[in-house]
Design a protein around this motif. Structure first.
Motif, PDB file in Angstrom:
ATOM      1  N   PRO A 339       0.818  -1.216   0.000  1.00  0.00           N
ATOM      2  CA  PRO A 339       0.000   0.000   0.000  1.00  0.00           C
ATOM      3  C   PRO A 339       0.849   1.262   0.000  1.00  0.00           C
ATOM      4  N   VAL A 340       0.316   2.296  -0.580  1.00  0.00           N
ATOM      5  CA  VAL A 340       1.003   3.582  -0.619  1.00  0.00           C
ATOM      6  C   VAL A 340       1.179   4.121   0.805  1.00  0.00           C
ATOM      7  N   THR A 341       2.384   4.549   1.124  1.00  0.00           N
ATOM      8  CA  THR A 341       2.664   5.112   2.444  1.00  0.00           C
ATOM      9  C   THR A 341       2.203   6.560   2.505  1.00  0.00           C
ATOM     10  N   ALA A 342       2.164   7.109   3.716  1.00  0.00           N
ATOM     11  CA  ALA A 342       1.793   8.519   3.885  1.00  0.00           C
ATOM     12  C   ALA A 342       2.769   9.431   3.152  1.00  0.00           C
ATOM     13  N   THR A 343       4.053   9.092   3.199  1.00  0.00           N
ATOM     14  CA  THR A 343       5.054   9.900   2.496  1.00  0.00           C
ATOM     15  C   THR A 343       4.814   9.875   1.006  1.00  0.00           C
ATOM     16  N   ARG A 365     -11.207  14.141 -13.725  1.00  0.00           N
ATOM     17  CA  ARG A 365     -10.445  12.937 -14.108  1.00  0.00           C
ATOM     18  C   ARG A 365      -9.192  12.798 -13.270  1.00  0.00           C
ATOM     19  N   ILE A 366      -8.496  13.903 -13.022  1.00  0.00           N
ATOM     20  CA  ILE A 366      -7.248  13.856 -12.259  1.00  0.00           C
ATOM     21  C   ILE A 366      -7.521  13.426 -10.825  1.00  0.00           C
ATOM     22  N   ARG A 367      -8.587  13.963 -10.212  1.00  0.00           N
ATOM     23  CA  ARG A 367      -8.933  13.549  -8.854  1.00  0.00           C
ATOM     24  C   ARG A 367      -9.197  12.050  -8.788  1.00  0.00           C
ATOM     25  N   GLN A 368      -9.958  11.567  -9.730  1.00  0.00           N
ATOM     26  CA  GLN A 368     -10.294  10.147  -9.726  1.00  0.00           C
ATOM     27  C   GLN A 368      -9.051   9.292  -9.911  1.00  0.00           C
ATOM     28  N   ARG A 369      -8.186   9.716 -10.807  1.00  0.00           N
ATOM     29  CA  ARG A 369      -6.966   8.937 -11.044  1.00  0.00           C
ATOM     30  C   ARG A 369      -6.077   8.923  -9.810  1.00  0.00           C
ATOM     31  N   ALA A 370      -5.856  10.101  -9.215  1.00  0.00           N
ATOM     32  CA  ALA A 370      -4.977  10.176  -8.051  1.00  0.00           C
ATOM     33  C   ALA A 370      -5.567   9.440  -6.861  1.00  0.00           C
ATOM     34  N   ILE A 373      -5.023   5.593  -6.711  1.00  0.00           N
ATOM     35  CA  ILE A 373      -3.676   5.035  -6.541  1.00  0.00           C
ATOM     36  C   ILE A 373      -3.590   4.386  -5.170  1.00  0.00           C
ATOM     37  N   ALA A 374      -3.452   3.078  -5.153  1.00  0.00           N
ATOM     38  CA  ALA A 374      -3.492   2.334  -3.890  1.00  0.00           C
ATOM     39  C   ALA A 374      -2.201   1.613  -3.567  1.00  0.00           C
ATOM     40  N   VAL A 376       2.198   0.753  -4.352  1.00  0.00           N
ATOM     41  CA  VAL A 376       3.481   1.329  -4.753  1.00  0.00           C
ATOM     42  C   VAL A 376       3.627   1.320  -6.267  1.00  0.00           C
ATOM     43  N   ALA A 377       3.211   0.250  -6.917  1.00  0.00           N
ATOM     44  CA  ALA A 377       3.303   0.175  -8.379  1.00  0.00           C
ATOM     45  C   ALA A 377       2.431   1.236  -9.037  1.00  0.00           C
ATOM     46  N   ASP A 378       1.222   1.445  -8.511  1.00  0.00           N
ATOM     47  CA  ASP A 378       0.357   2.505  -9.044  1.00  0.00           C
ATOM     48  C   ASP A 378       1.047   3.858  -8.945  1.00  0.00           C
ATOM     49  N   ALA A 379       1.617   4.133  -7.777  1.00  0.00           N
ATOM     50  CA  ALA A 379       2.260   5.419  -7.552  1.00  0.00           C
ATOM     51  C   ALA A 379       3.465   5.594  -8.464  1.00  0.00           C
ATOM     52  N   GLU A 380       4.255   4.536  -8.626  1.00  0.00           N
ATOM     53  CA  GLU A 380       5.427   4.616  -9.500  1.00  0.00           C
ATOM     54  C   GLU A 380       5.023   5.012 -10.910  1.00  0.00           C
ATOM     55  N   GLN A 381       3.991   4.359 -11.424  1.00  0.00           N
ATOM     56  CA  GLN A 381       3.546   4.644 -12.782  1.00  0.00           C
ATOM     57  C   GLN A 381       3.055   6.086 -12.901  1.00  0.00           C
ATOM     58  N   TYR A 382       2.297   6.534 -11.897  1.00  0.00           N
ATOM     59  CA  TYR A 382       1.729   7.878 -11.946  1.00  0.00           C
ATOM     60  C   TYR A 382       2.823   8.942 -11.863  1.00  0.00           C
ATOM     61  N   LEU A 383       3.750   8.803 -10.913  1.00  0.00           N
ATOM     62  CA  LEU A 383       4.812   9.794 -10.769  1.00  0.00           C
ATOM     63  C   LEU A 383       5.703   9.832 -12.001  1.00  0.00           C
TER      64      LEU A 383
END
Length: 403
Positions: A339-343, A365-370, A373-374, A376-383
């Motif tokens: 899961p995505v950490t607070a940081t 759309r941006i709110r829904q996408r962000a 993100i649940a 680490v892999a989701d966050a990596e792709q988004y960033l």
């Protein structure tokens, strides 16, 4: 602040011995990075007393975080004083401020690697420069801070030493040296204990957003102390032992001059907090205070009391050899399903604000996408995606990650 020996931190220790250490610089509130950073930029957090969480991302004001009286950068603009941000990666937290729209960041932001070269220009334009480090794996593959230079755990503190050395030596070689003031500080303490109790604080007194309050904090108490070293050729060398070298800067708290056997040049006991940085800049350049916090804060202009710029080291020691072995490891997602950490959520929030600047008509759309993100892999792709988009839009700091 006693976690490391002088041998483990030779760069910062050398600067401490040569210039001034503030041993009563408190974080702005007993809380995490985001509100403390906002106090450094706006003398307020507009009521924010926690780190961004998924709910914040869903309801995020994608135009950025706003403050009733604006930010230091807007105040500098109003006075016609140029400013710059130098950042180690494409998503510095300062970008979460309202006003840091794409044209502004393209004009004012530069990559940290370019700072030393830019400082050699006698016409370097910025009256105020803010430096934000590289955050390492937390951005490149959703991991921790390793392989950056921000001195966060689990990173190697010696990489931050290399950053401090590079900034100081670039400034020391610069034609700007004799008119410079460098402040090395930290947003918050990263721990839970200090033997010095945090004192009462002046609440900012500006308008707050009720949605920002998770704990009902009144901003009437400072946080735990943070290390701060002030560097300038206008800080005098300490008087020899046996002479009176104490000054109080109008606070009655005193500044101890170094003597033989001490490990510091000047130790300033004046009470400071992050509002003191703004107070110093405002009083130096004739800017009005932003809130009651910086209006009432002590500045550190009294440290600049030398009759003339004095000689100082042109180079600093090399950082210590830490023996850390993971630097050679190839970057790649660690536990991609974690899961995505607070940081990491904070960086997702910054990326969402930046994406909204790239696509101002697509906030829903941006709110829904962000918000979706649940992991680490989701966050990596988004960033990674937003960094690439910022690079294509001309943002200088949006460079491909190294290593």
């Amino acid at each position: 602040m006693a976690c490391f020996t002088a041998d483990q931190l030779p760069v910062l220790s050398t600067l401490a011995r040569e210039f001034a250490v503030c041993d009563r610089w408190f974080s702005a509130l007993p809380g995490p990075t985001w509100p403390n950073r906002f106090f450094l930029h706006a003398a307020s957090s507009a009521g924010l007393d926690h780190s961004p969480d998924p709910v914040d991302t869903v309801r995020s004001k994608l135009s950025g975080y706003t403050f009733e009286h604006g930010t230091l950068y807007e105040a500098l603009d109003g006075k016609g004083l140029p400013w710059r941000v130098y950042a180690g990666d494409a998503l510095p937290q300062v970008s979460a401020l309202a006003g840091m729209d794409l044209p502004t960041t393209v004009e004012h932001y530069h990559h940290l690697d370019d700072l030393a070269e830019h400082l050699q220009d006698p016409a370097y334009p910025a009256a105020y420069t803010f430096i934000e480090p590289n955050y390492g794996h937390v951005l490149t593959h959703g991991g921790d801070f390793r392989c950056g230079n921000s001195q966060h755990p689990l990173d190697d503190v010696t990489d931050g030493e290399a950053l401090i050395k590079s900034v100081y030596e670039g400034l020391r070689r610069s034609p700007l040296w004799e008119s410079s003031l460098l402040v090395i500080t930290y947003d918050e303490h990263g721990g839970f204990y200090d033997h010095v109790p945090p004192p009462a604080a002046v609440p900012p007194g500006d308008r707050t957003d009720p949605e920002h309050s998770a704990h009902g904090f009144r901003f009437d108490r400072l946080g735990v102390r943070v290390p701060t070293v002030v560097v300038s050729p206008w800080i005098p060398a300490a008087a020899p032992a046996g002479t009176d070298s104490s000054t109080d800067g109008g606070t009655g708290s005193g500044t101890d001059g170094g003597t033989d056997g001490r490990n510091c040049n000047l130790i300033d006991h004046t009470q400071y907090d992050h509002g003191s940085l703004l107070a110093t800049v405002e009083r130096l350049f004739g800017l009005a205070p932003l809130t009651d916090r910086d209006a009432r804060a002590n500045d550190f202009l009294h440290l600049l009391s030398a009759d003339a710029p004095r000689e100082a080291p042109r180079t600093l020691p090399d950082p210590a050899e830490s023996g850390v072995s993971w630097k050679a490891e190839a970057a790649g997602p660690a536990d991609p399903g974690r899961p995505v950490t607070a940081t990491l959520r904070g960086f997702v929030e910054t990326a969402a604000i930046q994406e909204a600047r790239l696509h101002p008509q697509e906030h829903d759309r941006i709110r829904q996408r962000a918000a979706g993100i649940a992991t680490v892999a989701d966050a990596e792709q988004y960033l990674s995606d937003i960094t690439a988009q910022l690079g294509r839009a001309g943002l200088r700091i949006a460079r491909p990650p190294q290593g």
